[in-house]
Write a protein that holds these residues in place. Structure first.
Motif, PDB file in Angstrom:
ATOM      1  N   VAL A  58     -13.417  51.481  59.738  1.00 18.35           N
ATOM      2  CA  VAL A  58     -13.765  50.529  58.681  1.00 18.35           C
ATOM      3  C   VAL A  58     -14.161  49.198  59.315  1.00 18.35           C
ATOM      4  O   VAL A  58     -13.852  48.933  60.475  1.00 18.35           O
ATOM      5  CB  VAL A  58     -12.587  50.327  57.699  1.00 18.35           C
ATOM      6  CG1 VAL A  58     -12.250  51.638  57.004  1.00 18.35           C
ATOM      7  CG2 VAL A  58     -11.351  49.768  58.413  1.00 18.35           C
TER       8      VAL A  58
ATOM      9  N   PRO B  18      -6.056  63.590  58.947  1.00 17.98           N
ATOM     10  CA  PRO B  18      -6.542  62.309  58.419  1.00 17.98           C
ATOM     11  C   PRO B  18      -6.570  61.255  59.515  1.00 17.98           C
ATOM     12  O   PRO B  18      -5.769  61.291  60.473  1.00 17.98           O
ATOM     13  CB  PRO B  18      -5.525  61.961  57.329  1.00 17.98           C
ATOM     14  CG  PRO B  18      -4.299  62.738  57.681  1.00 17.98           C
ATOM     15  CD  PRO B  18      -4.787  64.006  58.326  1.00 17.98           C
TER      16      PRO B  18
ATOM     17  N   HIS C 179      -5.639  58.227  59.564  1.00 21.41           N
ATOM     18  CA  HIS C 179      -4.457  57.371  59.739  1.00 21.41           C
ATOM     19  C   HIS C 179      -3.348  58.034  60.545  1.00 21.41           C
ATOM     20  O   HIS C 179      -2.364  57.392  60.892  1.00 21.41           O
ATOM     21  CB  HIS C 179      -3.927  56.895  58.378  1.00 21.41           C
ATOM     22  CG  HIS C 179      -3.527  58.004  57.462  1.00 21.41           C
ATOM     23  ND1 HIS C 179      -4.392  58.531  56.536  1.00 21.41           N
ATOM     24  CD2 HIS C 179      -2.349  58.662  57.320  1.00 21.41           C
ATOM     25  CE1 HIS C 179      -3.770  59.479  55.854  1.00 21.41           C
ATOM     26  NE2 HIS C 179      -2.527  59.574  56.306  1.00 21.41           N
TER      27      HIS C 179
ATOM     28  N   LEU D  50      -9.658  53.729  61.839  1.00 18.64           N
ATOM     29  CA  LEU D  50     -10.041  54.197  60.506  1.00 18.64           C
ATOM     30  C   LEU D  50     -11.546  54.188  60.291  1.00 18.64           C
ATOM     31  O   LEU D  50     -12.036  54.714  59.297  1.00 18.64           O
ATOM     32  CB  LEU D  50      -9.371  53.336  59.419  1.00 18.64           C
ATOM     33  CG  LEU D  50      -7.843  53.334  59.380  1.00 18.64           C
ATOM     34  CD1 LEU D  50      -7.356  52.526  58.175  1.00 18.64           C
ATOM     35  CD2 LEU D  50      -7.284  54.749  59.325  1.00 18.64           C
TER      36      LEU D  50
ATOM     37  N   LYS E 106      -6.481  55.023  48.749  1.00 22.91           N
ATOM     38  CA  LYS E 106      -7.052  56.366  48.548  1.00 22.91           C
ATOM     39  C   LYS E 106      -6.149  57.435  49.134  1.00 22.91           C
ATOM     40  O   LYS E 106      -6.033  58.538  48.586  1.00 22.91           O
ATOM     41  CB  LYS E 106      -8.446  56.436  49.179  1.00 22.91           C
ATOM     42  CG  LYS E 106      -9.135  57.771  49.001  1.00 22.91           C
ATOM     43  CD  LYS E 106     -10.523  57.761  49.630  1.00 22.91           C
ATOM     44  CE  LYS E 106     -11.192  59.109  49.486  1.00 22.91           C
ATOM     45  NZ  LYS E 106     -12.564  59.101  50.114  1.00 22.91           N
ATOM     46  N   HIS E 107      -5.489  57.134  50.244  1.00 20.62           N
ATOM     47  CA  HIS E 107      -4.643  58.117  50.921  1.00 20.62           C
ATOM     48  C   HIS E 107      -3.161  57.943  50.641  1.00 20.62           C
ATOM     49  O   HIS E 107      -2.320  58.535  51.334  1.00 20.62           O
ATOM     50  CB  HIS E 107      -4.920  58.089  52.432  1.00 20.62           C
ATOM     51  CG  HIS E 107      -6.291  58.579  52.807  1.00 20.62           C
ATOM     52  ND1 HIS E 107      -7.413  57.767  52.762  1.00 20.62           N
ATOM     53  CD2 HIS E 107      -6.730  59.806  53.206  1.00 20.62           C
ATOM     54  CE1 HIS E 107      -8.473  58.464  53.142  1.00 20.62           C
ATOM     55  NE2 HIS E 107      -8.080  59.693  53.396  1.00 20.62           N
TER      56      HIS E 107
ATOM     57  N   GLN F  99     -12.119  47.327  53.110  1.00 18.06           N
ATOM     58  CA  GLN F  99     -12.298  48.756  53.348  1.00 18.06           C
ATOM     59  C   GLN F  99     -10.994  49.404  53.806  1.00 18.06           C
ATOM     60  O   GLN F  99     -10.674  50.541  53.420  1.00 18.06           O
ATOM     61  CB  GLN F  99     -13.397  48.983  54.390  1.00 18.06           C
ATOM     62  CG  GLN F  99     -14.793  48.625  53.899  1.00 18.06           C
ATOM     63  CD  GLN F  99     -15.855  48.884  54.959  1.00 18.06           C
ATOM     64  OE1 GLN F  99     -15.572  49.415  56.033  1.00 18.06           O
ATOM     65  NE2 GLN F  99     -17.093  48.494  54.656  1.00 18.06           N
ATOM     66  N   ALA F 100     -10.234  48.676  54.608  1.00 16.97           N
ATOM     67  CA  ALA F 100      -8.948  49.198  55.065  1.00 16.97           C
ATOM     68  C   ALA F 100      -7.994  49.366  53.884  1.00 16.97           C
ATOM     69  O   ALA F 100      -7.266  50.365  53.783  1.00 16.97           O
ATOM     70  CB  ALA F 100      -8.345  48.267  56.115  1.00 16.97           C
TER      71      ALA F 100
ATOM     72  N   TYR G 266      -9.011  52.399  51.841  1.00 13.45           N
ATOM     73  CA  TYR G 266      -8.574  53.599  52.517  1.00 13.45           C
ATOM     74  C   TYR G 266      -7.100  53.861  52.271  1.00 13.45           C
ATOM     75  O   TYR G 266      -6.680  54.988  51.967  1.00 13.45           O
ATOM     76  CB  TYR G 266      -8.847  53.497  54.033  1.00 13.45           C
ATOM     77  CG  TYR G 266      -8.403  54.713  54.812  1.00 13.45           C
ATOM     78  CD1 TYR G 266      -9.324  55.714  55.153  1.00 13.45           C
ATOM     79  CD2 TYR G 266      -7.072  54.901  55.182  1.00 13.45           C
ATOM     80  CE1 TYR G 266      -8.914  56.834  55.841  1.00 13.45           C
ATOM     81  CE2 TYR G 266      -6.668  56.022  55.868  1.00 13.45           C
ATOM     82  CZ  TYR G 266      -7.586  57.001  56.196  1.00 13.45           C
ATOM     83  OH  TYR G 266      -7.187  58.121  56.877  1.00 13.45           O
TER      84      TYR G 266
END
Length: 225
Positions: A208, A159, A161, A206, A220-221, A213-214, A217
Motif C-alpha cells: 500500500v 494473506p 499481513h 502490504l 477488510k481483513h 490504504q493500510a 486493508y
C-alpha cells in the motif's frame, strides 16, 4: 429332482425402483427391464418424495434416479434416500452432464452415473454391476472426473499481513483507528522514529502507499479493532 430356477424365483431378482418425472420414460424402462433375466422393477415414482416412500416400502436393491424433477431434485432425493436406506445403490440416469449436477449427486452417494442415451442392455448391465458392488460411469462422466483430478491444486495463498511482526500488527491496528504517529507512539510506549520505521515496513509488506490504504486493508481483513 432338484429345484429348477425360473423367472418366478423372485428372491433371486435384483429389485429395481424407477424415480423419474416422465411417465413414458418409466413405462419404457419398466417394460424393457422386466424382460431382463434377474431384474424386476418393483415400483415407479414420479417425484423424489414418492421415491423415498416407495424405497422404504419395497427396499429395492437398485434405484434408477433422474436428476431434474419438480420439487425435490435427484440430488436431494439421493441424499435423503441413502440416509434412510444406505444399503441401496443409486444409479443416476439422466440427460445432463453439467458439473453442478454431476459432482453434487456423486458426493450425495450416487453409485453409478449413466446417460439416457445408454442402450437398454447397458442399463441392465449397470444394474447387475451395482448389485455386485461395482460402479459404472458413463465414459464422458469418467473423462470429466479424471480431468478434474488431474488439475493441479491451487496453492493456498497466505494473506499479506501474515508477513507482519507482532509489533507491526499492533501499529497497523492503531493506524486503522486513524491514529497519528504520535498517538501510536503514546499508546504503544515506543518512540516516534520506531513508529515511522514500522509504518514504512507495513506499507511495503502490504503493498500500500499510504495510511488510508493500510487502514482499508486492516478493516477488510478483520484486523482493525
Amino acid at each position: 429332482m432338484g429345484a429348477i430356477e425360473t423367472k418366478e424365483s423372485v428372491d433371486q431378482f435384483i429389485k429395481v425402483l424407477l424415480v423419474d418425472d416422465h411417465e413414458m420414460v418409466r413405462i419404457g424402462l419398466a417394460a424393457v427391464l422386466n424382460t431382463e433375466d434377474g431384474i424386476e422393477v418393483v415400483g415407479e415414482a414420479s417425484n423424489g418424495m414418492e421415491g423415498i416412500r416407495l424405497a422404504q416400502a419395497y427396499k429395492p436393491d437398485v434405484v434408477l434416479m433422474d436428476l431434474v424433477m419438480d420439487g425435490m431434485d435427484g440430488i436431494e432425493t439421493t441424499r435423503k434416500l441413502l440416509e434412510l436406506y444406505p444399503e441401496c445403490k443409486v444409479i443416476v440416469l439422466t440427460s445432463y452432464l453439467d458439473d453442478n449436477k454431476m459432482y453434487p449427486v456423486i458426493e450425495a452417494g450416487a453409485f453409478s452415473y449413466l446417460l439416457k442415451t445408454s442402450r437398454a442392455t447397458e442399463i441392465a448391465d449397470a444394474i447387475r454391476a451395482a448389485a455386485r458392488g461395482q460402479s459404472v460411469l458413463e465414459s464422458q462422466v469418467a473423462a470429466k472426473m479424471m480431468n478434474r483430478f488431474r488439475q493441479p491444486k491451487a496453492e493456498t495463498v497466505k494473506p499479506l499481513h501474515d508477513q507482519l511482526t507482532e509489533r507491526e500488527m499492533d501499529v497497523l491496528k492503531c493506524v486503522a483507528k486513524g491514529q497519528s504517529n504520535q498517538e501510536v507512539a503514546e499508546e504503544l510506549f515506543i518512540g516516534i522514529k520506531t513508529v515511522k520505521f514500522h509504518v514504512t515496513n507495513i506499507f511495503a509488506k502490504l503493498g500500500v502507499d499510504d495510511r488510508t490504504q493500510a487502514a482499508i486493508y486492516a478493516h477488510k481483513h478483520g484486523i482493525a479493532e
